[in-house]
Design an enzyme around this catalytic site. Structure first.
Site, PDB file in Angstrom:
ATOM      1  N   LYS A   1     -14.287   7.909 -14.793  1.00  0.00           N
ATOM      2  CA  LYS A   1     -13.007   7.375 -15.276  1.00  0.00           C
ATOM      3  C   LYS A   1     -13.003   7.353 -16.804  1.00  0.00           C
ATOM      4  CE  LYS A   1     -11.985   3.990 -11.571  1.00  0.00           C
ATOM      5  NZ  LYS A   1     -10.682   4.441 -11.090  1.00  0.00           N
TER       6      LYS A   1
ATOM      7  N   LYS B   1     -13.133  -4.123   0.758  1.00  0.00           N
ATOM      8  CA  LYS B   1     -13.785  -3.176  -0.164  1.00  0.00           C
ATOM      9  C   LYS B   1     -14.472  -3.981  -1.258  1.00  0.00           C
ATOM     10  CE  LYS B   1     -12.642   0.195  -3.825  1.00  0.00           C
ATOM     11  NZ  LYS B   1     -11.632   1.118  -4.405  1.00  0.00           N
TER      12      LYS B   1
ATOM     13  N   GLU C   1     -13.824   6.436  -3.826  1.00  0.00           N
ATOM     14  CA  GLU C   1     -14.999   5.893  -3.132  1.00  0.00           C
ATOM     15  C   GLU C   1     -14.645   4.791  -2.144  1.00  0.00           C
ATOM     16  OE1 GLU C   1     -13.938   4.811  -5.951  1.00  0.00           O
ATOM     17  OE2 GLU C   1     -13.947   2.658  -5.534  1.00  0.00           O
TER      18      GLU C   1
ATOM     19  N   ASP D   1     -16.625   0.271 -10.389  1.00  0.00           N
ATOM     20  CA  ASP D   1     -16.155   1.618 -10.074  1.00  0.00           C
ATOM     21  C   ASP D   1     -16.074   2.432 -11.359  1.00  0.00           C
ATOM     22  OD1 ASP D   1     -15.024   3.888  -9.075  1.00  0.00           O
ATOM     23  OD2 ASP D   1     -13.105   2.969  -8.485  1.00  0.00           O
TER      24      ASP D   1
ATOM     25  N   ARG E   1     -12.242   4.493   0.083  1.00  0.00           N
ATOM     26  CA  ARG E   1     -11.967   4.941   1.463  1.00  0.00           C
ATOM     27  C   ARG E   1     -13.245   5.402   2.147  1.00  0.00           C
ATOM     28  NH1 ARG E   1      -7.594   9.121  -0.757  1.00  0.00           N
ATOM     29  NH2 ARG E   1      -7.671   7.588  -2.431  1.00  0.00           N
TER      30      ARG E   1
ATOM     31  N   ASP F   1     -14.061   9.485  -7.330  1.00  0.00           N
ATOM     32  CA  ASP F   1     -13.413   8.206  -7.640  1.00  0.00           C
ATOM     33  C   ASP F   1     -12.658   7.651  -6.422  1.00  0.00           C
ATOM     34  OD1 ASP F   1     -12.755   6.053  -9.148  1.00  0.00           O
ATOM     35  OD2 ASP F   1     -11.333   7.081 -10.458  1.00  0.00           O
TER      36      ASP F   1
HETATM   37  N1  BES Z   1     -10.345   1.380  -7.413  1.00  0.00           N
HETATM   38  C1  BES Z   1      -9.551   2.520  -7.644  1.00  0.00           C
HETATM   39  C2  BES Z   1      -8.062   2.297  -7.470  1.00  0.00           C
HETATM   40  C3  BES Z   1      -7.425   1.274  -8.361  1.00  0.00           C
HETATM   41  C4  BES Z   1      -7.376   1.458  -9.720  1.00  0.00           C
HETATM   42  C5  BES Z   1      -6.847   0.147  -7.808  1.00  0.00           C
HETATM   43  C6  BES Z   1      -6.774   0.491 -10.519  1.00  0.00           C
HETATM   44  C7  BES Z   1      -6.243  -0.817  -8.600  1.00  0.00           C
HETATM   45  C8  BES Z   1      -6.221  -0.641  -9.963  1.00  0.00           C
HETATM   46  C9  BES Z   1      -9.941   3.638  -6.664  1.00  0.00           C
HETATM   47  O1  BES Z   1     -11.271   3.690  -6.298  1.00  0.00           O
HETATM   48  C10 BES Z   1      -9.619   4.948  -7.348  1.00  0.00           C
HETATM   49  O2  BES Z   1     -10.179   5.193  -8.363  1.00  0.00           O
HETATM   50  N2  BES Z   1      -8.730   5.716  -6.746  1.00  0.00           N
HETATM   51  C11 BES Z   1      -8.311   6.969  -7.275  1.00  0.00           C
HETATM   52  C12 BES Z   1      -8.124   7.921  -6.110  1.00  0.00           C
HETATM   53  C13 BES Z   1      -7.854   9.352  -6.492  1.00  0.00           C
HETATM   54  C14 BES Z   1      -9.037   9.940  -7.188  1.00  0.00           C
HETATM   55  C15 BES Z   1      -7.532  10.163  -5.275  1.00  0.00           C
HETATM   56  C16 BES Z   1      -6.987   6.773  -8.030  1.00  0.00           C
HETATM   57  O3  BES Z   1      -6.148   6.004  -7.573  1.00  0.00           O
HETATM   58  O4  BES Z   1      -6.829   7.380  -9.086  1.00  0.00           O
HETATM   59 ZN    ZN Z   2     -12.333   1.889  -6.453  1.00  0.00          ZN
HETATM   60 ZN    ZN Z   3     -12.507   4.852  -7.593  1.00  0.00          ZN
END
Ligand code: BES
Ligand code: ZN
Ligand code: ZN
Length: 494
Positions: free
Chosen positions: A271, A259, A343, A264, A345, A341
């Protein structure tokens, strides 16, 4: 990128008192066995431990200046030969770290009182920590000049002639992963990232293909394209690198997928500041895939390796995708967007589908995919998921052996309940409910085609305050050392 070369010299014998007195900086690991007493200054070193109230073994370094004319600055520890890889690497990071503060160029390393295999294991850990500490990382401070760091290690008490080729290859791969991850996001855009990868491909004679947005439109890679439609620049895409061994023994290709979200923001589901800060490292999965690929290529492994990198930004803007959109991925799966967010996956869905087309034996993907994985494990372990549950014990063991520790999560089919959509084949994620790291992995698994063996690493330990194991920076590049160990040390029954 600035490269640091670590020169290694090796001696079978322990240094004489005269040799000890002639070097300015020492790092010593010794055992609790009688044999250690042959080491010059042993009584002095051990008395100091006693003064400090140390028990049989040290988990923290001890520091002393030897009573000689150069006052040799010495850091040392008495170690249990059964010490875990993680604890050993952590101790070595601390020992090397103290010497680094003294701007040491040449460091003498002594291994006293161990058998052949033990001294080799300890030397490997010191070399790994020294190489990780010597690696130069991006620094934009206008007043600080890059200082020359540790460049020479002279090892004593190591009986086997060892070139540490693998350790240095892993260190180079890890340093590349950390360097790229630390670069600020206005520098490391997808376009700039591609340019850097092109440079590496030329240098290392890898075949490179780039599927740009036009190409991905032809491939109907709607999941990837949904994320990038919010970007003003059209520089996103999927990189495919190929390494082919000269003397190919095995036709079984290993495929590394990463990835590479260069920033992000969260997109329309923006965020908050506290969670957005640091999201330039959301490309670390791709950096770890690339670093592992570099290490394997430097080691000239005898099996073919591919590396697939999904390079993109997750921006907010008038064209950005939004919740309730329904998109179609390259394999025809329709996806209901729930949260912009999630993104990672999305971009990985099409990348995994494309990577599995050529039927590799094993796919390993790396991603900073979910906050849920960090909540579950903290940042000293990463999560692993696989469609080959029988590999769980091996996956854990490789973590213990390499010092990059992982723990597996379940992937049972009934988790899919959480991803049922009223309008499309699948929901991208759930808005409420638990275990998003497992739902995300279930989502990814759909896109692994052709019954390929698949391991997914959710990089909860991509960033660990104060350093992790042998790595001194918060940014860990976690996964390179693990993956080399998985592919080289373990005979996976695939
Ligand atoms: N990149 C983030 C996940 C992340 C955040 C990994 C901080 C390591 C440290 C990912 O893209 C994300 O924002 N995931 C969301 C998914 C949710 C909206 C279903 C999350 O984990 O809040
Ligand atoms: Zn991310
Ligand atoms: Zn994200």
């Amino acid at each position: 990128m600035i490269k640091s070369q670590l020169k290694l010299l090796q001696n079978e014998k322990l240094p004489s008192r005269k040799e000890l007195n002639s070097n300015q900086h020492w790092l010593i690991l010794y055992s609790s066995s009688e044999k250690t007493k042959r080491l010059a200054y042993y009584d002095l070193l051990n008395d100091r431990r006693k003064q400090l109230g140390r028990k049989k073994y040290d988990s923290e370094p001890v520091e002393i200046d030897l009573p000689n004319s150069v006052r040799s600055h010495t850091v040392y520890a008495c170690v249990d030969e059964k010490i875990s890889a993680f604890d050993l690497l952590t101790l070595c990071r601390k020992l090397v770290g103290i010497q680094k503060n003294y701007k040491v160029r040449k460091l003498g390393v002594i291994l006293a009182g161990f058998d052949i295999a033990q001294s080799e294991r300890l030397a490997e850990a010191v070399v790994a920590a020294a190489a990780a500490t010597a690696a130069v990382m991006p620094n934009y401070k206008s007043k600080s000049k890059q200082k020359a760091g540790l460049s020479r290690l002279e090892l004593f008490g190591l009986k086997i002639d060892h070139n540490f080729k693998r350790t240095l290859a892993e260190a180079e791969g890890n340093a590349l992963a950390r360097y790229l991850s630390i670069l600020p996001p206005n520098e490391l855009t997808p376009g700039n990232y591609l340019t850097r990868i092109r440079g590496l491909a030329k240098e290392n004679k890898w075949k490179l293909e780039f599927y740009d947005q036009k190409n991905l439109t032809k491939k109907k890679a709607g999941a990837f394209l949904a994320v990038v439609q919010g970007s003003h620049e059209e520089d996103a895409g999927i990189v495919r690198l190929q390494y082919k061994p000269g003397n190919e023994k095995s036709r079984n290709t290993v495929c590394l997928v990463g990835k590479g979200i260069c920033y992000d923001t969260g997109g329309n589901n923006l965020k908050p500041a506290k969670y957005m800060y640091g999201m330039h490292e959301d490309m670390q999965g791709s950096a770890v895939a690339l670093g592992t690929f570099l290490a394997l290529s430097k080691m000239q492994v005898d099996f073919p390796v591919e590396c697939w990198l999904a390079l993109a930004m997750n921006h907010i803007g008038p064209k950005a995708y939004k919740p309730n959109d329904v998109i179609t991925a390259s394999d025809g799966t329709t996806i209901e967007i729930v949260h912009t967010d999630a993104e990672g996956r999305m971009v990985l869905a099409d990348t995994l589908a494309l990577a599995s087309m050529s039927k590799p034996k094993l796919i390993i993907d790396y991603a900073t995919l979910t906050g849920a994985c960090v909540y579950s494990l903290g940042s000293s372990y990463s999560g692993v998921f696989t469609n080959r549950e029988d590999l769980h014990a091996d996956l854990i063991q490789v973590g213990k052996d390499s010092g990059e520790r992982v723990w597996p999560f379940p992937l049972d089919e009934d988790y899919d309940k959480g991803l049922e959509s009223d309008i499309a084949d699948v929901k991208q994620c759930a808005l409420e409910g638990d275990a998003d790291h497992i739902l995300a992995a279930r989502f990814l698994q759909r896109f692994v085609k052709n019954k390929c063996n698949w391991v997914h690493m959710d990089l909860a330990s991509s960033n660990h305050k104060g350093g992790l194991a042998h790595i001194p920076t918060d940014t860990a590049g976690f996964g390179v050392r693990y993956s080399v160990s998985l592919l080289i040390d373990k005979e996976l029954k695939l």
